[in-house]
Design a protein around this motif. Structure first.
Motif, PDB file in Angstrom:
ATOM      1  N   GLY A 195      45.214  32.364  48.321  1.00  0.00           N
ATOM      2  CA  GLY A 195      43.821  32.518  47.919  1.00  0.00           C
ATOM      3  C   GLY A 195      43.475  31.884  46.592  1.00  0.00           C
ATOM      4  O   GLY A 195      42.322  31.477  46.372  1.00  0.00           O
ATOM      5  N   SER A 253      46.312  36.468  50.776  1.00  0.00           N
ATOM      6  CA  SER A 253      45.018  36.459  50.080  1.00  0.00           C
ATOM      7  C   SER A 253      45.204  36.415  48.566  1.00  0.00           C
ATOM      8  O   SER A 253      44.328  35.937  47.844  1.00  0.00           O
ATOM      9  CB  SER A 253      44.193  37.691  50.460  1.00  0.00           C
ATOM     10  OG  SER A 253      43.602  37.515  51.727  1.00  0.00           O
ATOM     11  N   ILE A 295      44.181  34.795  55.318  1.00  0.00           N
ATOM     12  CA  ILE A 295      43.463  35.044  54.069  1.00  0.00           C
ATOM     13  C   ILE A 295      42.068  35.593  54.371  1.00  0.00           C
ATOM     14  O   ILE A 295      41.537  35.428  55.471  1.00  0.00           O
ATOM     15  CB  ILE A 295      43.336  33.780  53.193  1.00  0.00           C
ATOM     16  CG1 ILE A 295      42.459  32.713  53.873  1.00  0.00           C
ATOM     17  CG2 ILE A 295      44.701  33.232  52.821  1.00  0.00           C
ATOM     18  CD1 ILE A 295      42.085  31.569  52.947  1.00  0.00           C
ATOM     19  N   HIS A 296      41.506  36.222  53.355  1.00  0.00           N
ATOM     20  CA  HIS A 296      40.130  36.714  53.380  1.00  0.00           C
ATOM     21  C   HIS A 296      39.333  35.858  52.388  1.00  0.00           C
ATOM     22  O   HIS A 296      39.142  36.256  51.241  1.00  0.00           O
ATOM     23  CB  HIS A 296      40.075  38.183  52.979  1.00  0.00           C
ATOM     24  CG  HIS A 296      40.867  39.082  53.872  1.00  0.00           C
ATOM     25  ND1 HIS A 296      40.338  39.654  55.009  1.00  0.00           N
ATOM     26  CD2 HIS A 296      42.155  39.503  53.805  1.00  0.00           C
ATOM     27  CE1 HIS A 296      41.262  40.391  55.600  1.00  0.00           C
ATOM     28  NE2 HIS A 296      42.374  40.322  54.890  1.00  0.00           N
ATOM     29  N   PRO A 356      42.863  40.250  46.407  1.00  0.00           N
ATOM     30  CA  PRO A 356      41.934  39.114  46.438  1.00  0.00           C
ATOM     31  C   PRO A 356      41.126  38.972  45.150  1.00  0.00           C
ATOM     32  O   PRO A 356      40.767  37.860  44.752  1.00  0.00           O
ATOM     33  CB  PRO A 356      41.028  39.435  47.632  1.00  0.00           C
ATOM     34  CG  PRO A 356      41.819  40.366  48.474  1.00  0.00           C
ATOM     35  CD  PRO A 356      42.598  41.197  47.495  1.00  0.00           C
ATOM     36  N   GLU A 398      37.929  35.957  47.850  1.00  0.00           N
ATOM     37  CA  GLU A 398      38.613  35.119  46.867  1.00  0.00           C
ATOM     38  C   GLU A 398      37.687  34.078  46.248  1.00  0.00           C
ATOM     39  O   GLU A 398      37.789  33.770  45.063  1.00  0.00           O
ATOM     40  CB  GLU A 398      39.793  34.406  47.546  1.00  0.00           C
ATOM     41  CG  GLU A 398      40.790  35.354  48.164  1.00  0.00           C
ATOM     42  CD  GLU A 398      41.362  34.845  49.475  1.00  0.00           C
ATOM     43  OE1 GLU A 398      41.311  33.625  49.708  1.00  0.00           O
ATOM     44  OE2 GLU A 398      41.820  35.668  50.279  1.00  0.00           O
TER      45      GLU A 398
END
Length: 469
Positions: free
Chosen positions: A165, A161, A102-103, A212, A107
């Motif tokens: 997220g 994400s 994930i980023h 995201p 998020e």
């Protein structure tokens, strides 16, 4: 207790005093890196398309709305989160938790920016410490859920994400709004049923940038609904039928999962990208940079006979597909392109993904000499080693160079130094505002926990960093 309730309990009970200095300082770097990416992303054409479309839907929020990067217009909090999350992720340069896939910055941070202004407009004050605490909750929850399900989702074709997220986004929103454990549980349950996002967007679709942002938007909506005692799925993570893990990842989550949250922090394993492309490309780029230094590169197309890359199955699926020029998005998500442009330029930054470079003859000629093949033996490295590669380059002079690498620069195993993250931030903002403004803004972020009212911090951002009306 259950897995979902454990997360809700952690979210509602965590205090600022529970956070270590190491966690707080790392979160400041996350904020710095994320905001740099967001402001840089505001200039990009696909970002402006999202802004224009949402502006038509959002209506007039000139008095009580939430702001977005680089613009004066205000939007409803959920729309502001959607836009800002998209802008942050709009150039594949934002932070990354490799194992969770994930980023988190794209998020979580848009949720906190928009809800901080929402609360201010209601006459409620958010302190810098409250902001950091909610940031910690969002990052940790998103990473922890991703650790359990992320790799499996990616293999199935979901974009974590946009799926995992939502849990971090909702938890952050719930914390900032001061929801109790029961309301937080419902916020998480509302978020889980909104999770969606497909990895097939990576080949050419602008929608990849938006995934995201949708998580952030869902997080805002989930927290606000739960604050009104709207109910969600209270066992959303572990439910055998229709639960998040069983549906998105074909796996199960034990009832006691997440019962030790807060004893250690996955936040500290969130890394920062030195290259503006998919993180799965970075071990190869690192290897190329070493070869360039050893053999006095960069190189020309004629100097190279062929490039062979063995990768994990996950990396082959994610970035090892046959490349056809389709614009910036496809180039940033493709390993052959990253390999070719790095060999030719000796650098892999934002300039390497501009249209002129993407369309250049030498890059596309060299791409034809790059072959990516999966090596199932590499899959034993697991989720933490899913970027493992073996690179072999055959040169025209008859020499052959081989490199094998498991972890990239910027990952949890080889983290960027704080000074490197700051230099990246200054470089991105200098392209829009000049170095003096970038340095002043950097100073503001490093002392964010000292603010008695986060709105003063946000006012400072938008006063100095608005370049569009």
């Amino acid at each position: 207790m259950s897995a979902t309730k454990n997360i809700a309990s952690f979210t509602s009970s965590l205090r600022y005093e529970d956070l270590t200095t190491e966690v707080i300082e790392h979160l400041k770097l996350c904020l710095l890196d994320t905001l740099g990416c967001g402001f840089y992303g505001s200039k990009l054409p696909w970002s402006q398309k999202v802004i224009e479309a949402v502006k038509e839907l959002s209506g007039d929020h000139s008095e009580n709305g939430s702001r977005i990067f680089s613009y004066n217009e205000k939007f409803s909090p959920d729309h502001a989160a959607l836009i800002n999350g998209t802008l942050i992720h709009s150039f594949e340069f934002d932070d990354l938790h490799k194992s969770a896939v994930i980023h988190p910055g794209a998020e979580v941070i848009p949720v906190l920016l928009s809800l901080s202004e929402y609360l201010h407009n209601k006459g409620e004050q958010v302190t810098g410490k409250q902001f950091i605490l909610a940031l910690a909750v969002g990052y940790e929850v998103g990473c922890q859920v991703g650790m359990v399900t992320g790799s499996e989702q990616l293999n199935k074709g979901f974009h974590p994400s946009a799926t995992s997220g939502v849990f971090g986004a909702a938890a952050a929103g719930a914390k900032l709004l001061g929801l109790n454990a029961e309301q937080t549980l419902h916020a998480i349950g509302i978020a889980g049923t909104q999770a969606s996002g497909l990895m097939s967007a990576q080949y050419s679709a602008m929608a990849k940038r938006m995934n995201p942002g949708k998580s952030a938007q869902s997080g805002v909506l989930s927290a606000l609904l739960a604050s009104k005692n709207f109910t969600g799925i209270t066992n959303v993570l572990e439910a055998e039928y229709g639960g998040f893990a069983s549906t998105f990842a074909d796996t199960s989550i034990n009832e006691d999962e997440f019962n030790d949250l807060g004893k250690s922090y996955e936040i500290l394993n969130v890394g920062f990208k030195p290259y503006s492309c998919c993180g799965s490309n970075h071990t190869t780029i690192d290897s190329i940079m070493e070869i360039i230094e050893e053999k006095d590169g960069p190189f020309t197309v004629d100097q190279i006979v062929k490039v062979e890359i063995e990768s994990t199955t996950a990396t082959k699926h994610h970035v090892g597909w046959d490349y056809e020029p389709s614009g910036t998005i496809g180039a940033q998500m493709n390993l052959a392109y990253a390999t070719a442009v790095s060999l030719l330029d000796g650098v892999c930054s934002v300039e390497q993904y501009e249209d002129q470079r993407i369309q250049s003859n030498d890059v596309n000629q060299l791409i034809k000499k790059v072959q990516v093949v999966p090596n199932i033996d590499f899959d034993v490295f697991g989720r933490e080693g899913r970027h493992h590669i073996k690179l072999k380059i055959t040169f025209r002079d008859g020499s052959v160079v081989t490199k094998e690498k498991t972890h990239a620069k910027g990952s949890m195993f080889h983290p960027l130094k704080p000074e490197e993250v700051k230099r990246k931030f200054i470089h991105l903002l200098t392209t829009l505002y000049g170095k003096d403004v970038a340095l002043n803004y950097l100073e503001d972020i490093t002392r964010i926990d000292d603010y008695s009212d986060i709105n003063y911090f946000l006012d400072g951002i938008h006063k100095n960093l608005v370049v569009r009306e």
